[in-house]
Design an enzyme around this catalytic site. Sequence first.
Site, short mmCIF file in Angstrom:
data_model
loop_
_atom_site.label_atom_id
_atom_site.label_comp_id
_atom_site.label_asym_id
_atom_site.label_seq_id
_atom_site.Cartn_x
_atom_site.Cartn_y
_atom_site.Cartn_z
N HIS A 50 -3.86 84.05 108.31
CA HIS A 50 -4.54 83.05 107.48
C HIS A 50 -3.76 82.92 106.18
O HIS A 50 -3.55 83.88 105.45
CB HIS A 50 -5.98 83.48 107.18
CG HIS A 50 -6.75 82.44 106.42
ND1 HIS A 50 -7.47 81.44 107.03
CD2 HIS A 50 -6.87 82.23 105.07
CE1 HIS A 50 -8.03 80.67 106.10
NE2 HIS A 50 -7.68 81.13 104.91
N CYS A 51 -3.33 81.70 105.89
CA CYS A 51 -2.49 81.45 104.70
C CYS A 51 -3.33 80.80 103.61
O CYS A 51 -3.84 79.68 103.79
CB CYS A 51 -1.32 80.55 105.06
SG CYS A 51 -0.26 80.14 103.64
N PRO A 52 -3.48 81.45 102.46
CA PRO A 52 -4.27 80.84 101.38
C PRO A 52 -3.62 79.61 100.78
O PRO A 52 -4.30 78.75 100.20
CB PRO A 52 -4.37 81.97 100.35
CG PRO A 52 -3.18 82.83 100.60
CD PRO A 52 -2.96 82.77 102.08
#
Length: 217
Positions: free
Chosen positions: A121-123
Amino acid sequence: MAPRIDWRDLRRLCHWGPLVALFIIIYCYVMGVGCILIWWPPVTAAGVAHLMMYTAWELTILYNFFNALLLGPGFVPLGWKPEKEEDCQYLQYCKQCEGYKSPRSHHCRKCKRCVMKMDHHCPWINTCCGHLNHTRFILFLLSAPLGCLHATVVYGCTMYRYLYLGSSYYYVLDDNDLEPLIDVDLYFFAMLFFATGLSIGVTVAVGILFSIQVIYF
């Protein structure tokens, strides 16, 4: 069939990650254009080509950024199960999604969905990297350091001339006519110094992340 973009996913922009990323991208570009207009004004073919090349980096970065953000990773449909009932024994069941996980999918606590071929999961794009958007995400990781490296060179040339040649700059319009294009003051230099720090940070940090992604892709 190519994946389709759902424009409703623009709501992913309402998060600190994409907003900070867009600020860095746009801020570094604007500062770079300001420097280019000082040293390589588009009054010659070389000046036009340089400005076009610099702008092409910006458009490439934004294109891959928005594609990675809007395409999304690809989610397993809620309540999904395989067509053949006997295949269920080989799959994990997700209680949150109330369905089976397809091979290589994982449940993301941030997205609250099971993600196909989930990487992480990439912020910065406020969603996961997975089956649909992983290629665009890697291209974003490639173009961002290259564009920032170009910007760093432009910033470096400008700061060098500011420190060693004074703050008022001139460029040649023709053989007998000198006209001032812009007067660089201390405020501009401070903003330029900040942009340089951002561009170097992106080049190093995102470049390392790109290397990791290529190794394990």
